[in-house]
Design a protein around this motif. Structure first.
Motif, short mmCIF file in Angstrom:
data_model
loop_
_atom_site.label_atom_id
_atom_site.label_comp_id
_atom_site.label_asym_id
_atom_site.label_seq_id
_atom_site.Cartn_x
_atom_site.Cartn_y
_atom_site.Cartn_z
N VAL A 100 -7.39 -3.38 -9.32
CA VAL A 100 -6.45 -2.45 -10.70
C VAL A 100 -6.26 -3.32 -12.21
O VAL A 100 -6.11 -4.58 -12.56
N LEU A 101 -6.88 -2.45 -12.80
CA LEU A 101 -7.64 -3.41 -13.72
C LEU A 101 -7.30 -1.85 -15.28
O LEU A 101 -7.93 -1.05 -14.93
N ASP A 102 -6.81 -2.42 -16.13
CA ASP A 102 -7.15 -1.86 -17.49
C ASP A 102 -8.68 -1.69 -18.64
O ASP A 102 -7.55 -2.64 -19.47
N ALA A 103 -9.13 -1.52 -18.96
CA ALA A 103 -10.52 -2.47 -19.17
C ALA A 103 -10.28 -2.06 -20.96
O ALA A 103 -11.02 -2.39 -21.75
N THR A 104 -9.12 -1.23 -21.56
CA THR A 104 -8.91 -1.60 -22.69
C THR A 104 -8.31 -2.53 -23.36
O THR A 104 -7.91 -2.63 -24.54
N ASP A 115 -10.56 -0.27 -11.83
CA ASP A 115 -10.13 1.43 -12.32
C ASP A 115 -8.28 0.98 -12.88
O ASP A 115 -8.15 0.30 -12.41
N THR A 116 -8.30 1.97 -13.62
CA THR A 116 -6.43 1.71 -13.85
C THR A 116 -5.74 2.53 -12.71
O THR A 116 -4.46 2.23 -12.48
N ASN A 117 -6.85 3.47 -12.01
CA ASN A 117 -5.98 4.04 -11.17
C ASN A 117 -6.25 3.69 -9.23
O ASN A 117 -7.26 3.30 -9.05
N GLU A 118 -4.99 3.46 -8.86
CA GLU A 118 -4.59 2.59 -7.40
C GLU A 118 -5.64 3.36 -6.34
O GLU A 118 -6.76 2.89 -5.85
N ASP A 119 -5.19 4.49 -6.44
CA ASP A 119 -6.50 5.37 -5.31
C ASP A 119 -7.69 5.05 -5.79
O ASP A 119 -8.33 5.05 -4.35
N ASN A 120 -8.12 5.08 -6.63
CA ASN A 120 -9.96 4.86 -6.84
C ASN A 120 -9.88 3.68 -6.23
O ASN A 120 -10.88 3.70 -5.98
N VAL A 121 -9.60 3.01 -6.92
CA VAL A 121 -9.78 1.53 -6.47
C VAL A 121 -9.41 1.10 -4.45
O VAL A 121 -10.90 0.69 -3.97
N VAL A 132 -18.45 -2.57 -12.29
CA VAL A 132 -18.74 -1.35 -12.48
C VAL A 132 -16.90 -1.13 -12.94
O VAL A 132 -15.77 -0.98 -12.14
N ILE A 133 -17.01 -0.32 -14.33
CA ILE A 133 -15.13 0.31 -14.75
C ILE A 133 -15.29 1.42 -14.92
O ILE A 133 -16.02 1.86 -15.20
N GLY A 134 -14.69 1.73 -14.44
CA GLY A 134 -13.87 3.25 -14.10
C GLY A 134 -14.51 3.76 -12.66
O GLY A 134 -15.84 3.93 -12.61
N LEU A 135 -13.97 4.48 -11.69
CA LEU A 135 -14.30 4.81 -10.05
C LEU A 135 -14.47 6.38 -10.02
O LEU A 135 -13.89 6.85 -9.20
N GLY A 136 -14.27 6.92 -11.21
CA GLY A 136 -14.94 8.34 -10.60
C GLY A 136 -16.03 8.77 -9.92
O GLY A 136 -16.67 7.97 -9.21
N ARG A 137 -16.75 9.64 -9.74
CA ARG A 137 -17.78 9.86 -8.76
C ARG A 137 -18.58 9.36 -9.83
O ARG A 137 -19.46 8.49 -9.09
N PHE A 138 -19.69 9.13 -10.82
CA PHE A 138 -20.62 8.45 -11.58
C PHE A 138 -20.18 6.56 -10.95
O PHE A 138 -20.71 6.14 -10.38
N GLY A 139 -19.01 6.17 -11.27
CA GLY A 139 -18.76 4.55 -11.60
C GLY A 139 -18.79 4.48 -9.78
O GLY A 139 -19.40 2.99 -9.44
N THR A 140 -18.32 5.26 -8.96
CA THR A 140 -18.32 4.47 -7.69
C THR A 140 -19.95 5.33 -6.91
O THR A 140 -19.59 3.86 -6.44
N VAL A 163 -19.70 1.09 -17.45
CA VAL A 163 -18.81 1.24 -18.12
C VAL A 163 -18.65 2.92 -17.81
O VAL A 163 -19.32 3.41 -17.88
N GLY A 164 -17.99 3.62 -16.36
CA GLY A 164 -18.59 4.49 -16.52
C GLY A 164 -16.94 5.87 -15.54
O GLY A 164 -16.77 6.39 -15.95
N ILE A 165 -16.25 4.64 -17.31
CA ILE A 165 -15.04 6.09 -17.88
C ILE A 165 -15.79 7.12 -18.74
O ILE A 165 -16.29 7.04 -19.99
N GLY A 166 -15.22 8.30 -18.54
CA GLY A 166 -15.75 9.87 -19.42
C GLY A 166 -15.32 10.03 -19.81
O GLY A 166 -15.76 10.09 -21.64
N THR A 167 -14.39 11.03 -19.40
CA THR A 167 -13.55 11.82 -20.34
C THR A 167 -12.36 10.92 -21.28
O THR A 167 -12.40 12.13 -22.14
N ASP A 168 -11.88 10.11 -21.19
CA ASP A 168 -10.97 9.45 -21.79
C ASP A 168 -11.88 8.56 -22.86
O ASP A 168 -11.98 7.04 -22.44
N THR A 182 -23.51 2.31 -20.37
CA THR A 182 -21.61 3.04 -20.83
C THR A 182 -22.12 4.28 -20.30
O THR A 182 -23.10 4.93 -20.13
N LYS A 183 -21.67 4.76 -20.33
CA LYS A 183 -21.85 6.21 -19.47
C LYS A 183 -21.17 7.25 -21.09
O LYS A 183 -20.19 6.54 -21.28
N ALA A 184 -22.04 8.23 -21.21
CA ALA A 184 -20.89 8.79 -22.35
C ALA A 184 -20.88 10.36 -22.61
O ALA A 184 -21.91 10.69 -21.69
#
Ligand code: ADP
Length: 218
Positions: free
Chosen positions: A51-55, A33-39, A8-16, A73-78, A99-101
């Motif tokens: 912590v990982l940048d999927a790009t 996720d790129t964001n350490e707190d979310n991880v 699971v890539i991107g740990l916002g509300r959806f990915g989490t 892929v739960g990265i939404g906004t970006d 992937t979430k769009a």
């Protein structure tokens, strides 16, 4: 059921929610996720969090993206990052990428670059809720991807006779897979089965075909 290997890539509300639910259900879940707190937040709720940048293609390769049964892929906004992550995962050989769009345009791009399934969670659940609100005789709905559904509809006097005469397949393109009647369930009912008022028909078909039938039943 065999346990699945999920990334699971991107740990916002959806990915989490996806990651922790899959883990609770007994699947192997790597969450990044790129964001350490979310991880940090999911560390104890999944198999492995990092912590990982999927790009970055190299980072995905290093984590063995092709070896996962499912990549979410739960990265939404970006949107750009979601596109790159999806493209990288597919080009490195991931067999199934969901992937979430955030909008229709992103959905079209993501489908074009090879996402196996694109979901728009808010849009999709909005459509589903609307169908449930607008259709009092729709007892329950099981969505099968974006086009098909299994639903329960109550029979009424507009469909009289046996299943062959009523011919829901010929007229509406939907199949009756079960009939619920007085606490009993008749699976794969025969063509000779007579329909009675208040029978609950479990039907499968294209969502728009089911909508047509529902409108006909009134
Ligand atoms: P939600 O609406 O589900 O909260 P967001 O779009 O707000 O979704 O969250 C997306 C998550 O994806 C964020 O936690 C963000 O840090 C993460 N993210 C963004 N870009 C990347 C990337 N390149 N690699 C990994 N994770 C990323």
């Amino acid at each position: 059921m065999k346990s699945k290997q999920c990334l699971v890539i991107g740990l916002g509300r959806f990915g989490t929610a996806v990651a922790t639910t899959l883990y609770e259900m007994g699947h192997e879940v790597v969450a990044v996720d790129t964001n350490e707190d979310n991880v940090e937040n999911v560390t104890n709720l999944v198999t492995h969090a990092a912590v990982l940048d999927a790009t970055e293609e190299r980072a995905l390769k290093a984590i063995g993206v092709a070896d996962f049964d499912v990549v979410v892929v739960g990265i939404g906004t970006d949107v750009q990052a979601a596109i790159l992550a999806t493209m990288n995962a597919k080009s490195l050989g991931a067999p199934y990428v969901v992937t979430k769009a955030i909008d229709e345009m992103a959905r079209r791009v993501l489908e074009r670059i090879g996402a196996d399934l694109v979901i728009r969670p808010e849009h999709d659940s909005g459509v589903r809720i609307a169908r449930q609100i607008a259709t009092p005789n729709l007892v329950d709905t099981l969505d099968l991807g974006s086009d098909h559904a299994i639903v329960e509809l109550e029979a009424n006097e507009r469909i009289r006779g046996n299943l062959r005469d009523v011919n829901l397949t010929g007229r509406f393109g939907v199949q009756v897979i079960a009939i619920k009647r007085g606490g009993k369930v008749e699976i794969s009912p025969r063509a000779e089965e007579e329909l009675r008022a208040h029978d609950k028909l479990v039907v499968i078909g294209l969502a728009h075909a089911i909508d047509d039938l529902r409108r006909y039943l009134g």
